[in-house]
Motif scaffolding. Structure first.
Motif, PDB file in Angstrom:
ATOM      1  N   TYR A 169       0.827  -1.201   0.000  1.00 13.44           N
ATOM      2  CA  TYR A 169       0.000   0.000   0.000  1.00 13.44           C
ATOM      3  C   TYR A 169       0.865   1.257   0.000  1.00 13.44           C
ATOM      4  O   TYR A 169       1.782   1.409   0.802  1.00 13.44           O
ATOM      5  CB  TYR A 169      -0.910  -0.037   1.235  1.00 13.44           C
TER       6      TYR A 169
ATOM      7  N   ASN B 166       0.776  -5.705  -3.447  1.00 16.34           N
ATOM      8  CA  ASN B 166       0.453  -6.276  -2.144  1.00 16.34           C
ATOM      9  C   ASN B 166       1.298  -7.503  -1.840  1.00 16.34           C
ATOM     10  O   ASN B 166       0.800  -8.595  -1.596  1.00 16.34           O
ATOM     11  CB  ASN B 166      -1.045  -6.644  -2.075  1.00 16.34           C
TER      12      ASN B 166
ATOM     13  N   ILE C 105      -7.800  -0.038   4.727  1.00 17.77           N
ATOM     14  CA  ILE C 105      -6.920  -0.336   3.602  1.00 17.77           C
ATOM     15  C   ILE C 105      -7.217  -1.706   3.022  1.00 17.77           C
ATOM     16  O   ILE C 105      -7.346  -1.879   1.811  1.00 17.77           O
ATOM     17  CB  ILE C 105      -5.443  -0.240   4.040  1.00 17.77           C
TER      18      ILE C 105
END
Length: 528
Positions: A116, A140, A220
């Motif tokens: 992120y 990721n 998130i």
């Protein structure tokens, strides 16, 4: 953070890490239509990550002609496109911006972050480089795939940061590990229930479980997978346990091989007696084994298992230990044998420990033994406590084993109990709700079942993810494959901060007496 246009989650592994080459396919897929030769720019962490699955010849075949260091000075090549694979840190983003401000070094940029990207960093990129960026994605993946069912967080220093009484960055290290575990879940397309092993003397597993669960529930992760919030948990459990749960580490590695060696992939977790090829490796190992290791291995196995090769209980562990101490083995070998003796008794008296330390001649290096207490492992106990509080083990007396490989890691018991839904909730509390239908069989009720994703279509059944705080041994890695093979309907993934060997573990234990380390963050890792 909002879900920016152009950012996407990329699932590139078919069964956890079976297809590591998928990472390069994903990164270059957006550029493949172009016939222009490209430059690949990496930071230290992504260099190591990409090296685990790619060779230069692989990159050349995809028209990547140069691999460059993000931090080093580079000459402009205006006719070429650049692929940036980097960590989402201020240093990386600043280096990227410098490549296009005030003048561009490359024709265009394809940017891939391992994790992120914070809003402020993303906005800086957009402000200065928007017209040059063709693709910007978060992969990721801030963890390191090691094998098909094994991962690490590429952070050996986490051991000292978490367990040293002088550490000043324990919480930050646990936060970073939690972030990495969340990206693992994202990569696996899983939203698991979280459990941890409850310990009397340490709470690191509990703290990490709380952090992971909070981040999985957070904004998130839900931005990555908005449907999970509505559809609930997937068919997965994440179990978190500390290294002190099983201090026995009885394996070592003699060669460095990788996923490209298909024969090695097939044979790597087999006993040496089953290797009929790679003969030179086997011969070298067996020569060392015959000359020095066989008697030591027998003593270690007897102490670890609590019985000899015939199944006769070891009534006097000291009689097993003494021949090791009298033989000219290395100091590390003798220390390991002493520790196995202490573990077999669940602790020893202060007087007896002093005699053992003198015998091994480590009076100035007592930390090799005493520092195990920082992991919650009993070392010095009252005479009345010796032989008490031994954890129960599965009966494996009928299983076929090699005489010098009789020890089974405790984590294998945990895997099998979890798959059979036999874990005691008093010892393994639920940090978050686990799927009600999760029992290792892969069964999911109609109420829970969600729309199949690409990841679901590649596998059936459930998934058990185990994370060991403080390092993982090769025998524990092997257990994940053995349980998966035996159960079929449940895939076991196992990981830790790093991979241990007997020697490195002892060095880590001794190092707990040293002063505090610098805090470890994604920023430092990208600079390593």
């Amino acid at each position: 953070m909002t879900c920016f246009y152009g950012f996407s989650h990329i699932v590139f592994l078919e069964s956890c890490f079976v297809s590591l080459t998928g990472i390069k396919d994903t990164i270059i897929a957006d550029c493949r239509k172009s016939e222009v030769w490209k430059i690949l720019i990496l930071d230290p962490f992504t260099t190591k990550l990409l090296s685990s699955c790619c060779k230069m010849s692989d990159l050349m075949s995809e028209k990547i002609t140069i691999v460059e260091d993000l931090y080093k000075s580079r000459e402009p090549v205006l006719e070429m496109k650049a692929i940036y694979f980097m960590s989402p840190t201020a240093k990386c983003v600043d280096a990227f911006i410098a490549d296009f401000k005030p003048k561009p070094k490359y024709k265009a940029a394809y940017v891939y972050f391992t994790d992120y990207c914070p809003d402020d960093l993303f906005n800086n990129m957009k402000l200065y480089c928007a017209k040059y960026i063709r693709v910007c994605k978060e992969i990721n993946m801030s963890f390191m795939p090691q094998e098909a069912q094994v991962f690490t967080c590429d952070n050996p220093g986490a051991f000292r940061s978490i367990y040293s009484p002088k550490s000043s960055d324990k919480q930050k290290t646990l936060e970073t590990l939690a972030d990495q575990l969340v990206t693992l879940c994202a990569t696996l397309d899983e939203y698991p229930g979280v459990r941890y092993k409850k310990e009397n003397n340490t709470e690191n597993a509990k703290i990490l479980a709380e952090l992971v669960d909070s981040k999985l529930e957070g904004h998130i992760f839900m931005c990555m997978f908005p449907l999970f919030h509505l559809q609930g948990k997937t068919q997965a459990q994440l179990l978190i346990v500390e290294r002190g749960f099983d201090p026995v580490n009885d394996t070592f590695l003699q060669a460095v091989l990788n996923e490209d060696d298909m024969l090695w992939v097939k044979l790597r977790h087999k006993h040496i007696a089953e290797k009929t090829i790679h003969l030179q490796l086997a011969e070298d190992c067996m020569q060392q084994f015959s000359n020095n290791v066989e008697k030591l291995c027998k003593a270690e196995q007897d102490l670890a298992v609590g019985s000899d090769v015939d199944g006769v209980k070891v009534k006097d562990p000291m009689r097993t230990l003494l021949p090791v101490l009298l033989h000219p083995y290395s100091t590390h070998d003798k220390i390991r044998a002493v520790l196995l003796y202490i573990f077999s008794l669940n602790g020893t008296t202060d007087e007896n420990l002093s005699k053992l330390i003198q015998y091994v001649k480590i009076e100035e290096e007592r930390e090799f033994i005493l520092n195990w207490k920082e992991l919650g492992v009993p070392i010095i106990t009252a005479p009345s406590s010796i032989f008490s509080r031994k954890q129960s083990r599965r009966d494996r007396s009928q299983e076929q084993t090699y005489n010098l490989s009789r020890w089974t890691p405790v984590i294998k018991d945990v895997m099998e109990d979890a798959v059979e839904n036999k874990l005691d909730t008093r010892e393994w509390p639920h940090q978050s709700e686990c799927p009600a239908a999760w029992n290792g069989s892969g069964a999911v009720s109609a109420r829970q079942k969600h729309k199949a994703s690409a990841q679901d279509e590649r596998r059936t059944g459930s998934r058990l993810i185990i994370f060991i705080i403080g390092g993982i041994s090769y025998s524990e890695m092997r257990s994940a494959y053995e349980v998966t093979q035996a159960v079929k309907s449940c895939e076991v993934i196992i990981g830790s901060s790093h991979i241990l060997t007997p020697t490195s573990l002892l060095d880590d234990i001794k190092g707990l007496s040293k002063g505090p380390m610098e805090p470890f963050t994604l920023e430092e890792r990208s600079n390593a």
